[in-house]
Design a protein around this motif. Structure first.
Motif, PDB file in Angstrom:
ATOM      1  N   GLN A 111      11.508  13.665  18.216  1.00 24.75           N
ATOM      2  CA  GLN A 111      10.154  13.765  17.684  1.00 24.75           C
ATOM      3  C   GLN A 111       9.606  15.186  17.852  1.00 24.75           C
ATOM      4  O   GLN A 111       8.960  15.733  16.956  1.00 24.75           O
ATOM      5  CB  GLN A 111       9.245  12.760  18.382  1.00 24.75           C
ATOM      6  N   ILE A 112       9.881  15.824  19.011  1.00 31.72           N
ATOM      7  CA  ILE A 112       9.430  17.201  19.244  1.00 31.72           C
ATOM      8  C   ILE A 112      10.097  18.161  18.272  1.00 31.72           C
ATOM      9  O   ILE A 112       9.455  19.076  17.718  1.00 31.72           O
ATOM     10  CB  ILE A 112       9.721  17.612  20.699  1.00 31.72           C
ATOM     11  N   GLN A 172      11.345  17.469  15.254  1.00 34.54           N
ATOM     12  CA  GLN A 172      10.870  17.258  13.886  1.00 34.54           C
ATOM     13  C   GLN A 172       9.463  17.805  13.684  1.00 34.54           C
ATOM     14  O   GLN A 172       9.160  18.404  12.646  1.00 34.54           O
ATOM     15  CB  GLN A 172      10.913  15.764  13.560  1.00 34.54           C
ATOM     16  N   GLU A 173       8.603  17.614  14.674  1.00 34.42           N
ATOM     17  CA  GLU A 173       7.239  18.126  14.549  1.00 34.42           C
ATOM     18  C   GLU A 173       7.209  19.651  14.561  1.00 34.42           C
ATOM     19  O   GLU A 173       6.392  20.260  13.867  1.00 34.42           O
ATOM     20  CB  GLU A 173       6.366  17.582  15.694  1.00 34.42           C
TER      21      GLU A 173
END
Length: 320
Positions: free
Chosen positions: A33-34, A36-37
């Motif tokens: 998630q980190i 991709q963000e």
């Protein structure tokens, strides 16, 4: 009494701290998630981890003579230094390692410029990572090397750094640089999800020890003293196989002749050892000085004279 009152007992530590499997299984989703963000590519994802390297480590096996049953053990050297390794996910950026030792300039590097080595050399009291050193490494080493790498790859300087949750890694590294995002791994999960622990550090150590031992072997083969020692050992082994002479094996090392081992050093002739020093002729030692004839000393005053024994032919008589 304290153990009885408190209900405790003495026990030794067994094994290591078990890994937190729940946190290890849930963290990959958080990391994805980190990434991709932030829009990070594989070139922009970095990971660092430190390890200890025993630079005086010796081999566990060696060659010995056929006559020897086993090789004698040696005390293992405990001299070590810490190494901090850093690389990215794509594998094309291996940053210069950080070496931490107890001395700023060891004797082997006397007269050398430590800044020109292929590693970053730093000193602490015990050779371990510290909070201040991690701050210095982040500002002076990692940020500069990552910026230079992104410039060469024509990539925008925006990276993420994953590192373990060690006390020596300063927490204030989070948000210290606007272009570097620092993410700490959960506690007790290094053995499960630390990328550098997945046989990368093990291979680095293996290559290092192989290089050192190969260099030692080549230098040893060139030395003439080692060859002379080998020739001396082989000649002594041949003499042991032949065995010592039989005559010399029965004689003690302190005596040259076995017959003289029981003779005192002050007397070399057994026949003269019992003779007093003032008399060398036993026949005259018991006779008084006034009478030298044994026949006259034994006759009483009023007794007739003893018959005279005729002298052998050619020998004059005492009366003459």
């Amino acid at each position: 009494m304290f153990k009885i009152r408190s209900g405790t007992k003495y026990a030794k530590y067994q094994g290591e701290v078990s890994a937190d499997l729940v946190a290890a299984n849930s963290f990959p989703e958080i990391a994805n998630q980190i990434i991709q963000e932030g829009g990070y590519t594989l070139d922009q994802i970095f990971n660092c981890d430190k390890t200890g390297l025993f630079w005086k480590k010796s081999l566990k096996a060696t060659f010995i003579s056929k006559k020897e049953k086993q090789a004698k053990g040696v005390k293992m050297a405990k001299d070590r230094f810490s190494v901090l390794l850093t690389c990215n996910a794509s594998g094309d950026c291996l940053m210069k390692p950080l070496v931490i030792y107890k001395y700023k300039r060891p004797r082997a590097y006397k007269g050398c410029d430590m800044s020109k080595l292929n590693v970053y050399w730093e000193k602490t009291s015990k050779g371990y990572m510290s909070t201040e050193l991690s701050k210095k490494w982040f500002d002076d080493c990692f940020v500069e090397d990552a910026k230079e790498y992104c410039r060469k790859k024509n990539v925008f300087f925006k990276v993420v750094l994953f590192l373990d949750n060690a006390p020596s890694h300063a927490r204030f590294l989070v948000g210290r640089h606007p272009s570097v995002e620092v993410v700490f791994l959960p506690p007790n999960t290094t053995s499960k999800i630390q990328p550098l622990d997945q046989e990368i550090i093990a291979n680095v150590k293996l290559l290092y020890y192989k290089y050192v031992h190969d260099k030692m072997r080549k230098e040893t083969d060139k030395q003439e003293e080692v060859k002379e020692i080998a020739e001396t050992v082989s000649s002594s082994e041949e003499e042991e196989e032949e065995g010592p002479p039989l005559a010399a094996s029965a004689v003690p090392p302190g005596s040259l002749t076995a017959s003289t081992s029981a003779v005192p050093p002050d007397s070399l002739t057994a026949s003269t050892s019992a003779v007093p020093p003032d008399s060398l002729t036993p026949s005259t030692s018991a006779a008084p000085p006034d009478s030298l004839t044994p026949s006259a000393s034994a006759a009483p005053p009023g007794s007739p004279a003893a018959p005279t024994i005729p002298a052998p032919p050619g020998v004059p008589s005492p009366q003459q």
